[in-house]
Design a protein around this motif. Sequence first.
Motif, PDB file in Angstrom:
ATOM      1  N   THR A 237      26.819  34.114   6.591  1.00  0.00           N
ATOM      2  CA  THR A 237      27.101  34.826   5.354  1.00  0.00           C
ATOM      3  C   THR A 237      28.130  35.921   5.603  1.00  0.00           C
ATOM      4  N   GLY A 238      28.903  36.227   4.604  1.00  0.00           N
ATOM      5  CA  GLY A 238      29.938  37.246   4.733  1.00  0.00           C
ATOM      6  C   GLY A 238      31.268  36.667   5.155  1.00  0.00           C
ATOM      7  N   ILE A 239      31.244  35.476   5.754  1.00  0.00           N
ATOM      8  CA  ILE A 239      32.506  34.844   6.154  1.00  0.00           C
ATOM      9  C   ILE A 239      33.190  34.228   4.943  1.00  0.00           C
ATOM     10  N   GLY A 240      32.393  33.740   3.999  1.00  0.00           N
ATOM     11  CA  GLY A 240      32.949  33.222   2.750  1.00  0.00           C
ATOM     12  C   GLY A 240      33.562  31.847   2.853  1.00  0.00           C
ATOM     13  N   ALA A 241      33.009  30.994   3.674  1.00  0.00           N
ATOM     14  CA  ALA A 241      33.574  29.661   3.856  1.00  0.00           C
ATOM     15  C   ALA A 241      33.287  28.764   2.662  1.00  0.00           C
ATOM     16  N   THR A 242      34.287  28.069   2.217  1.00  0.00           N
ATOM     17  CA  THR A 242      34.116  26.972   1.277  1.00  0.00           C
ATOM     18  C   THR A 242      34.984  25.835   1.799  1.00  0.00           C
ATOM     19  N   PRO A 243      34.382  24.874   2.449  1.00  0.00           N
ATOM     20  CA  PRO A 243      35.171  23.806   3.054  1.00  0.00           C
ATOM     21  C   PRO A 243      35.731  22.840   2.011  1.00  0.00           C
ATOM     22  N   THR A 244      36.776  22.164   2.401  1.00  0.00           N
ATOM     23  CA  THR A 244      37.342  21.080   1.606  1.00  0.00           C
ATOM     24  C   THR A 244      36.998  19.781   2.301  1.00  0.00           C
ATOM     25  N   PHE A 245      36.284  18.910   1.601  1.00  0.00           N
ATOM     26  CA  PHE A 245      35.952  17.588   2.116  1.00  0.00           C
ATOM     27  C   PHE A 245      36.920  16.609   1.467  1.00  0.00           C
ATOM     28  N   THR A 246      37.689  15.882   2.260  1.00  0.00           N
ATOM     29  CA  THR A 246      38.687  14.961   1.724  1.00  0.00           C
ATOM     30  C   THR A 246      38.211  13.520   1.893  1.00  0.00           C
ATOM     31  N   ILE A 247      38.102  12.835   0.753  1.00  0.00           N
ATOM     32  CA  ILE A 247      37.724  11.418   0.725  1.00  0.00           C
ATOM     33  C   ILE A 247      39.008  10.636   0.461  1.00  0.00           C
ATOM     34  N   PRO A 248      39.398   9.724   1.344  1.00  0.00           N
ATOM     35  CA  PRO A 248      40.680   9.042   1.225  1.00  0.00           C
ATOM     36  C   PRO A 248      40.811   8.206  -0.055  1.00  0.00           C
ATOM     37  N   THR A 249      42.032   8.042  -0.495  1.00  0.00           N
ATOM     38  CA  THR A 249      42.354   7.188  -1.631  1.00  0.00           C
ATOM     39  C   THR A 249      41.916   5.763  -1.335  1.00  0.00           C
ATOM     40  N   GLY A 250      41.370   5.095  -2.343  1.00  0.00           N
ATOM     41  CA  GLY A 250      40.945   3.711  -2.200  1.00  0.00           C
ATOM     42  C   GLY A 250      39.489   3.542  -1.805  1.00  0.00           C
ATOM     43  N   VAL A 251      38.823   4.634  -1.442  1.00  0.00           N
ATOM     44  CA  VAL A 251      37.401   4.565  -1.082  1.00  0.00           C
ATOM     45  C   VAL A 251      36.577   4.636  -2.358  1.00  0.00           C
ATOM     46  N   SER A 252      35.637   3.720  -2.504  1.00  0.00           N
ATOM     47  CA  SER A 252      34.684   3.757  -3.619  1.00  0.00           C
ATOM     48  C   SER A 252      33.453   4.493  -3.120  1.00  0.00           C
ATOM     49  N   TYR A 253      32.980   5.489  -3.886  1.00  0.00           N
ATOM     50  CA  TYR A 253      31.820   6.235  -3.407  1.00  0.00           C
ATOM     51  C   TYR A 253      31.001   6.798  -4.552  1.00  0.00           C
ATOM     52  N   GLU A 254      29.766   7.118  -4.222  1.00  0.00           N
ATOM     53  CA  GLU A 254      28.855   7.806  -5.126  1.00  0.00           C
ATOM     54  C   GLU A 254      28.243   8.961  -4.364  1.00  0.00           C
ATOM     55  N   ASN A 255      28.094  10.108  -5.022  1.00  0.00           N
ATOM     56  CA  ASN A 255      27.436  11.240  -4.380  1.00  0.00           C
ATOM     57  C   ASN A 255      25.945  10.981  -4.265  1.00  0.00           C
TER      58      ASN A 255
ATOM     59  N   ALA B 218      29.491   5.173   0.588  1.00  0.00           N
ATOM     60  CA  ALA B 218      30.891   4.776   0.434  1.00  0.00           C
ATOM     61  C   ALA B 218      31.132   3.324   0.835  1.00  0.00           C
ATOM     62  N   ARG B 219      32.120   2.717   0.156  1.00  0.00           N
ATOM     63  CA  ARG B 219      32.576   1.362   0.437  1.00  0.00           C
ATOM     64  C   ARG B 219      34.097   1.386   0.575  1.00  0.00           C
ATOM     65  N   ASN B 220      34.640   0.332   1.141  1.00  0.00           N
ATOM     66  CA  ASN B 220      36.097   0.232   1.372  1.00  0.00           C
ATOM     67  C   ASN B 220      36.570   1.350   2.303  1.00  0.00           C
ATOM     68  N   ILE B 221      35.842   1.566   3.409  1.00  0.00           N
ATOM     69  CA  ILE B 221      36.141   2.690   4.295  1.00  0.00           C
ATOM     70  C   ILE B 221      36.845   2.286   5.589  1.00  0.00           C
ATOM     71  N   ALA B 222      36.993   0.989   5.861  1.00  0.00           N
ATOM     72  CA  ALA B 222      37.613   0.549   7.114  1.00  0.00           C
ATOM     73  C   ALA B 222      38.996   1.164   7.279  1.00  0.00           C
ATOM     74  N   ASN B 223      39.253   1.696   8.463  1.00  0.00           N
ATOM     75  CA  ASN B 223      40.543   2.301   8.838  1.00  0.00           C
ATOM     76  C   ASN B 223      40.903   3.559   8.033  1.00  0.00           C
ATOM     77  N   LYS B 224      39.973   4.119   7.309  1.00  0.00           N
ATOM     78  CA  LYS B 224      40.244   5.328   6.516  1.00  0.00           C
ATOM     79  C   LYS B 224      39.875   6.557   7.342  1.00  0.00           C
ATOM     80  N   THR B 225      40.581   7.672   7.086  1.00  0.00           N
ATOM     81  CA  THR B 225      40.316   8.927   7.783  1.00  0.00           C
ATOM     82  C   THR B 225      39.778   9.954   6.802  1.00  0.00           C
ATOM     83  N   PHE B 226      38.580  10.435   7.077  1.00  0.00           N
ATOM     84  CA  PHE B 226      37.929  11.477   6.287  1.00  0.00           C
ATOM     85  C   PHE B 226      38.170  12.811   6.987  1.00  0.00           C
TER      86      PHE B 226
END
Length: 152
Positions: free
Chosen positions: A84-102, A127-135
């Motif tokens: 706490t106090g650091i204030g981190a809010t990360p960005t999670f990047t899901i690659p284009t073309g990946v089908s996903y549900e939270n 997630a689906r369609n994830i082969a060779n994708k970089t998260f």
Amino acid sequence: NKAGATVTASTTTSDATYTYVTIPAAGYYDTSSKVKVENNKLSGNYDKVMYSSNAGNGTSVNVTLTIPSNVDKGIIMFTDNYYTGIGATPTFTIPTGVSYENIMSPTVLSNLTGYSTNYMYVQIISARNIANKTFSLTTNVGYNRGYIWLFY
């Protein structure tokens, strides 16, 4: 007479090897009869884990995980531990073309280790369609530890 009919399975269960489909009604079925099951009920057991992690260097945390070409679906969990106090809010990047549900939308969990200052930012997706994708996971503060987990 269920000959040639398509019926919806009343239940499905699975173990480490098989998925079991329960026929919904007694009757006559022939070789053209079909039992349908929703795809998400056949997702299977995930018995392999792959992960990547990185600790902050004082200015930022960057983590990437590239999925192997033979893996096309799985559960992906992004986590970022911070104080706490650091204030981190990360960005999670899901690659284009990946089908996903939270499974779990981005959420802050607190007091994970018994200390009131320890927090974890989490997102979990199916997630689906994830082969060779970089998260990737990126934060702009440096005293965190970020992880990306793949269960497949």
